[in-house]
Design an enzyme around this catalytic site. Sequence first.
Site, PDB file in Angstrom:
ATOM      1  N   ARG A 116     -25.525 -11.232  34.632  1.00 24.08           N
ATOM      2  CA  ARG A 116     -26.344 -11.910  35.631  1.00 24.08           C
ATOM      3  C   ARG A 116     -25.596 -13.122  36.220  1.00 24.08           C
ATOM      4  NH1 ARG A 116     -30.275 -11.171  39.161  1.00 24.08           N
ATOM      5  NH2 ARG A 116     -31.161 -13.164  39.723  1.00 24.08           N
TER       6      ARG A 116
ATOM      7  N   ASP B 290     -29.701  -8.548  31.817  1.00 25.20           N
ATOM      8  CA  ASP B 290     -30.816  -7.902  31.139  1.00 25.20           C
ATOM      9  C   ASP B 290     -31.801  -7.296  32.120  1.00 25.20           C
ATOM     10  OD1 ASP B 290     -29.886  -8.591  28.648  1.00 25.20           O
ATOM     11  OD2 ASP B 290     -30.883 -10.536  28.678  1.00 25.20           O
TER      12      ASP B 290
END
Length: 424
Positions: free
Chosen positions: A92, A116
Amino acid sequence: MDAFVVRPAGPLSGRVRVNGAKNSSLKLVAAALLAEGRSVVRNVPDIADMRVMAGVLAHLGADVDHDGDAWSVDVPAVVGTATPPALAARLRASICVLGPLLARCGRARAALPGGDRIGSRNIDMHLGGLERMGATVEFGPDFVEARADRLVGADIDLEFASVGATENLLMAAVRAAGTTTIANAAREPEVADLAAFLNAMGADVRGAGTPTVEVRGVGELRPATHQVVPDRIEAGTFAVAAAVSDGEVELEGVVPGHLRLALDKLRAAGIEAEAGDTTLTVRGRGALRGVDVVTLPYPGFPTDLQPQFLVLLSQAAGTSMVTENVFDGRFSAVAELARMGADAYVEGHHIIVRGRRRLRGATVRATDVRAGAALVLAGLVADGPTVVLDPHHVDRGYADFAGRLRALGADIERRGVPARAGAA
Ligand code: EPU
């Protein structure tokens, strides 16, 4: 395939040193791109996400090396402007090079970030803010590209106090012409940590850690050395491990003030939590009581501790309600815990947990870093062995999680399991 195999071993006890924050370290090394030369970031955790981020920076031309927990990032006069898709998609935080690269090079192409799977995780606020500073933004099939000959300071109101957007915009604004004000900025300690590093590099950032951050653009930045703030989520995870096992664990190298609400909730659940200057002693006192938890941006209760708290609440008396407000899809731990006998279900963005259910060991799957950690904690108190598949998710954010739990008395090993276990 490998897995964590956890067996009940009674109360945890002893001391554990908490590492530097993952979610700070990843941004600090990205910020190093803002200045030519060698910056040093100390207290960086030895986690898989850092190794991926190092790969992203190396692809851009930086020389990244580490000696223990001190990472050095040597940035050349000319850096690349496009992140490598295969690496960026694993992380991310890879989107956080967009701001510094744009500020430094006038253009930047960031492969769309991964990380995630806990919700939709848009980047519209990152891009909207850059546009407010005069950048043009275009999407390709799997990347986003921003261009601006010179970024210009602007007033930016974030719709939500996004951590990533605040950080990316902060890193873009430090070299912009004029003053940028970010309103409804994220107040996480990791944002303040990034601002401290930027200021050490010669930036002029004020108000980080409050809802309004003001950045006066400066022409050039210089490399700097910085010590990463302790990882409050790692600390919280070990605190829950101590609490749920009815043990006594002293956490060293923490800032207890960064965990205020989580500690309040632990105490309300019947746990003793004693804060020193940089230590925290967490002590079980037998019976646990259910509490309601509502996740919110800092200083609210951290979403990154939500799955771990579900484990605690599954062992507490009464019914607890956990409300997830930060991510729209962070519920995967619920079904896995239910496989172990927890009485928990999702209702809208709430998780209802009926407590005091005996957990039984089962084969479960880590789907993200925090859910994976939570399943390990559940294994500490379940009857029989718990097999947590896909432990690589846990490696992303916790350095040697199994070894450090073992040092506290846990019975946990990492070993190969037959592939058919994965079909569970
Ligand atoms: N959001 C948007 N648009 C944006 C940016 C965010 O809609 O442009 C939404 C997200 O979809 C999400 C919410 O805003 O629903 C909050 O996202 P935020 O940007 O605050 O989170 P992030 O920067 O993507 C970081 C941490 C997360 C942590 C959150 C919240 C990193 C690498 N990740 O994510 O950490 O949960 O802040 O504190 O810093 C973890 O460590 O397990 C983890 C997921």
